[in-house]
Design a protein around this motif. Structure first.
Motif, PDB file in Angstrom:
ATOM      1  N   LEU A   1       0.400  -0.536  14.052  1.00  0.00           N
ATOM      2  CA  LEU A   1       1.062  -0.003  12.868  1.00  0.00           C
ATOM      3  C   LEU A   1       0.201   1.137  12.335  1.00  0.00           C
ATOM      4  CD1 LEU A   1       2.059  -3.339  11.102  1.00  0.00           C
ATOM      5  CD2 LEU A   1       3.409  -1.962  12.689  1.00  0.00           C
ATOM      6  N   HIS A   2       0.746   1.926  11.429  1.00  0.00           N
ATOM      7  CA  HIS A   2       0.027   3.100  10.959  1.00  0.00           C
ATOM      8  C   HIS A   2       0.157   3.259   9.450  1.00  0.00           C
ATOM      9  CE1 HIS A   2      -0.601   4.413  15.082  1.00  0.00           C
ATOM     10  NE2 HIS A   2       0.661   4.095  15.300  1.00  0.00           N
ATOM     11  N   GLY A   3      -0.849   3.878   8.850  1.00  0.00           N
ATOM     12  CA  GLY A   3      -0.799   4.269   7.448  1.00  0.00           C
ATOM     13  C   GLY A   3      -0.639   3.107   6.493  1.00  0.00           C
ATOM     14  N   ALA A   4       0.301   3.237   5.545  1.00  0.00           N
ATOM     15  CA  ALA A   4       0.456   2.248   4.486  1.00  0.00           C
ATOM     16  C   ALA A   4       0.794   0.867   5.034  1.00  0.00           C
ATOM     17  CB  ALA A   4       1.537   2.712   3.499  1.00  0.00           C
ATOM     18  N   LEU A   5       1.640   0.792   6.044  1.00  0.00           N
ATOM     19  CA  LEU A   5       1.996  -0.505   6.607  1.00  0.00           C
ATOM     20  C   LEU A   5       0.797  -1.129   7.312  1.00  0.00           C
ATOM     21  CD1 LEU A   5       4.255  -2.553   6.921  1.00  0.00           C
ATOM     22  CD2 LEU A   5       4.960  -1.379   9.014  1.00  0.00           C
ATOM     23  N   LEU A   6       0.027  -0.310   8.002  1.00  0.00           N
ATOM     24  CA  LEU A   6      -1.206  -0.782   8.628  1.00  0.00           C
ATOM     25  C   LEU A   6      -2.138  -1.366   7.583  1.00  0.00           C
ATOM     26  CD1 LEU A   6      -3.495  -0.901  10.790  1.00  0.00           C
ATOM     27  CD2 LEU A   6      -3.965   1.481  10.200  1.00  0.00           C
ATOM     28  N   ASP A   7      -2.377  -0.630   6.508  1.00  0.00           N
ATOM     29  CA  ASP A   7      -3.320  -1.092   5.494  1.00  0.00           C
ATOM     30  C   ASP A   7      -2.821  -2.341   4.783  1.00  0.00           C
ATOM     31  OD1 ASP A   7      -5.008   0.908   6.165  1.00  0.00           O
ATOM     32  OD2 ASP A   7      -4.745   2.102   4.355  1.00  0.00           O
TER      33      ASP A   7
ATOM     34  N   ASP B   1       0.859  -1.188   0.000  1.00  0.00           N
ATOM     35  CA  ASP B   1       0.000   0.000   0.000  1.00  0.00           C
ATOM     36  C   ASP B   1       0.890   1.232   0.000  1.00  0.00           C
ATOM     37  OD1 ASP B   1      -2.700   1.199   0.131  1.00  0.00           O
ATOM     38  OD2 ASP B   1      -1.992   1.995   2.031  1.00  0.00           O
ATOM     39  N   THR B   2       0.365   2.325  -0.525  1.00  0.00           N
ATOM     40  CA  THR B   2       1.089   3.596  -0.522  1.00  0.00           C
ATOM     41  C   THR B   2       0.183   4.701   0.002  1.00  0.00           C
ATOM     42  OG1 THR B   2       0.408   4.229  -2.770  1.00  0.00           O
ATOM     43  CG2 THR B   2       2.442   2.934  -2.557  1.00  0.00           C
ATOM     44  N   GLU B   3       0.810   5.786   0.442  1.00  0.00           N
ATOM     45  CA  GLU B   3       0.114   7.043   0.695  1.00  0.00           C
ATOM     46  C   GLU B   3       0.783   8.094  -0.179  1.00  0.00           C
ATOM     47  OE1 GLU B   3      -2.546   7.024   2.304  1.00  0.00           O
ATOM     48  OE2 GLU B   3      -2.391   5.254   3.589  1.00  0.00           O
ATOM     49  N   THR B   4       0.011   9.098  -0.584  1.00  0.00           N
ATOM     50  CA  THR B   4       0.525  10.085  -1.528  1.00  0.00           C
ATOM     51  C   THR B   4       0.179  11.507  -1.091  1.00  0.00           C
ATOM     52  OG1 THR B   4      -1.465  10.149  -2.926  1.00  0.00           O
ATOM     53  CG2 THR B   4       0.135   8.391  -3.367  1.00  0.00           C
ATOM     54  N   THR B   5       0.751  12.473  -1.816  1.00  0.00           N
ATOM     55  CA  THR B   5       0.461  13.880  -1.534  1.00  0.00           C
ATOM     56  C   THR B   5      -0.926  14.291  -2.008  1.00  0.00           C
ATOM     57  OG1 THR B   5       1.453  14.561  -3.643  1.00  0.00           O
ATOM     58  CG2 THR B   5       2.896  14.534  -1.692  1.00  0.00           C
TER      59      THR B   5
ATOM     60  N   ILE C   1      -3.953  15.008   3.749  1.00  0.00           N
ATOM     61  CA  ILE C   1      -3.548  15.012   5.164  1.00  0.00           C
ATOM     62  C   ILE C   1      -4.712  14.580   6.042  1.00  0.00           C
ATOM     63  CG2 ILE C   1      -2.800  16.462   7.088  1.00  0.00           C
ATOM     64  CD1 ILE C   1      -1.241  18.160   5.083  1.00  0.00           C
ATOM     65  N   ALA C   2      -5.920  14.994   5.689  1.00  0.00           N
ATOM     66  CA  ALA C   2      -7.089  14.629   6.486  1.00  0.00           C
ATOM     67  C   ALA C   2      -7.317  13.127   6.498  1.00  0.00           C
ATOM     68  CB  ALA C   2      -8.333  15.338   5.933  1.00  0.00           C
ATOM     69  N   VAL C   3      -6.838  12.422   5.470  1.00  0.00           N
ATOM     70  CA  VAL C   3      -7.035  10.978   5.393  1.00  0.00           C
ATOM     71  C   VAL C   3      -5.909  10.213   6.068  1.00  0.00           C
ATOM     72  CG1 VAL C   3      -7.166   9.002   3.822  1.00  0.00           C
ATOM     73  CG2 VAL C   3      -8.474  11.076   3.345  1.00  0.00           C
ATOM     74  N   HIS C   4      -4.656  10.547   5.727  1.00  0.00           N
ATOM     75  CA  HIS C   4      -3.550   9.731   6.271  1.00  0.00           C
ATOM     76  C   HIS C   4      -2.816  10.392   7.433  1.00  0.00           C
ATOM     77  CE1 HIS C   4      -1.085  12.380   3.855  1.00  0.00           C
ATOM     78  NE2 HIS C   4      -1.475  11.847   2.716  1.00  0.00           N
ATOM     79  N   GLY C   5      -3.042  11.680   7.658  1.00  0.00           N
ATOM     80  CA  GLY C   5      -2.443  12.338   8.812  1.00  0.00           C
ATOM     81  C   GLY C   5      -0.967  12.642   8.693  1.00  0.00           C
TER      82      GLY C   5
END
Length: 247
Positions: A153-159, A7-11, A54-58
Motif C-alpha cells: 500500500l502507499h501513502g495515507a493508506l500505508l501509514d 491518515d491524510t496527505e496534503t498539499t 511532494i518530496a515527502v509523499h510523492g
C-alpha cells in the motif's frame, strides 16, 4: 468498539494558508482486529502542491488532475468514520484539515468531526509514555518491533495500516491483525499485506539554505512543516533556529 485508523496527505502546511487534503486513507478495526474494510481516495485540491510536500509523499499535480474533489466523496467518507473512535498520529493536523474540507463545501454541521467521533491521538500517547524520545511513526515501529517491510500500500493508506500495528502493540493485548471471522466485511481477497514505509523522516537530510530567494524560502518552510507532521516533532533545523546565539 469500532475504530478507524486514519491518515491524510496534503498539499502542504498550514491549513490556514489554503492548503488542502489530497489523500485520505482509513482502515477499520473491530475488537482489535482489522475487518478488511478500508476507505482510500486521492483528491483534486484545485491548487498546486508544494515541492516540499511532494518530496515527502510523492503525489504530483499531474497525478491528481483526474481525481475526484472532496465534495464528491464527502458523504461516503463521513459515513465510514461516523460513530467510530478515530486513531490518528498527530490528530490535530489531520482533524484540522478534514474539518476545513467540510467547511469549504458548506457542510457546517460536519465541520467538527469530533462531534461525531471520539479521537485518540497516538502521538500524544507516545509522548506520555516516552518523554524526550522520538515518537514519529518510524521511530515507534523500531521501538515496538513492528515490521514495516513488504507492504504494497502507499501513502495515507500505508501509514494508516502501519499505525494500526503500532497502536495495537503499544496498547498491549491482542496484536493479531488477521481478519475478523467469516462474517467480516473484508474484500474477497482478504486484507492487503503491509509494505515498506515510503517516507523516512529521520533519515532525510536537512540542509541550511543561505541567501534563499523568496520562492526557495517558501518551499523550504513548507518542507519543514511536512517533516514536522510526519515526525511528530519540529524538524532539527527548526529547533536549531530557535536556539539563541551565544554572546
Amino acid at each position: 468498539m469500532r475504530s478507524v485508523v486514519l491518515d491524510t496527505e496534503t498539499t502542504g502546511m498550514p491549513v490556514n494558508d489554503g492548503h488542502r487534503v489530497i489523500e485520505i486513507g482509513c482502515v477499520e478495526l473491530i475488537g482489535r482486529r482489522l475487518t478488511g474494510r478500508h476507505f482510500h481516495v486521492y483528491l483534486q485540491p484545485d491548487r498546486e502542491i508544494d515541492e516540499g510536500a511532494i518530496a515527502v509523499h510523492g503525489i504530483t499535480n499531474d497525478f491528481l488532475e483526474d481525481k475526484p474533489r472532496f465534495k464528491d466523496v464527502a458523504d461516503e467518507f463521513f459515513e465510514f468514520i461516523k460513530g467510530a473512535q478515530l486513531i490518528i498520529h498527530n490528530a490535530a493536523f489531520d482533524v484540522g484539515f478534514l474539518n476545513n474540507e467540510f467547511a469549504l463545501i458548506k457542510q457546517a454541521d460536519r465541520a467538527d468531526i469530533s462531534e461525531y467521533c471520539s479521537i485518540l491521538d497516538t502521538l500524544m500517547m507516545a509522548r506520555e509514555r516516552h518523554p524526550g524520545q522520538r515518537n514519529s511513526l518510524d521511530a515507534l515501529c523500531k521501538r515496538y518491533g513492528v515490521d514495516n517491510s513488504g507492504r504494497d500500500l502507499h501513502g495515507a493508506l500505508l501509514d494508516a495500516e502501519i499505525l494500526a500495528d503500532v497502536y495495537l502493540t503499544m496498547t498491549g493485548g491482542q496484536t493479531n491483525l488477521s481478519l475478523a471471522g467469516d462474517g467480516s466485511e473484508g474484500d474477497s481477497n482478504g486484507r492487503q499485506q503491509p509494505s515498506a514505509i515510503r517516507r523516512l523522516a529521520a533519515d532525510r537530510p536537512r540542509t541550511r539554505v543561505v541567501r534563499a530567494s523568496a520562492d526557495e524560502l517558501s518551499e523550504h518552510l513548507a518542507r519543514l512543516a511536512v517533516i514536522e507532521k510526519s515526525a511528530g516533532a519540529p524538524a532539527l533545523w527548526t529547533q536549531l533556529e530557535q536556539v539563541p546565539a551565544e554572546a
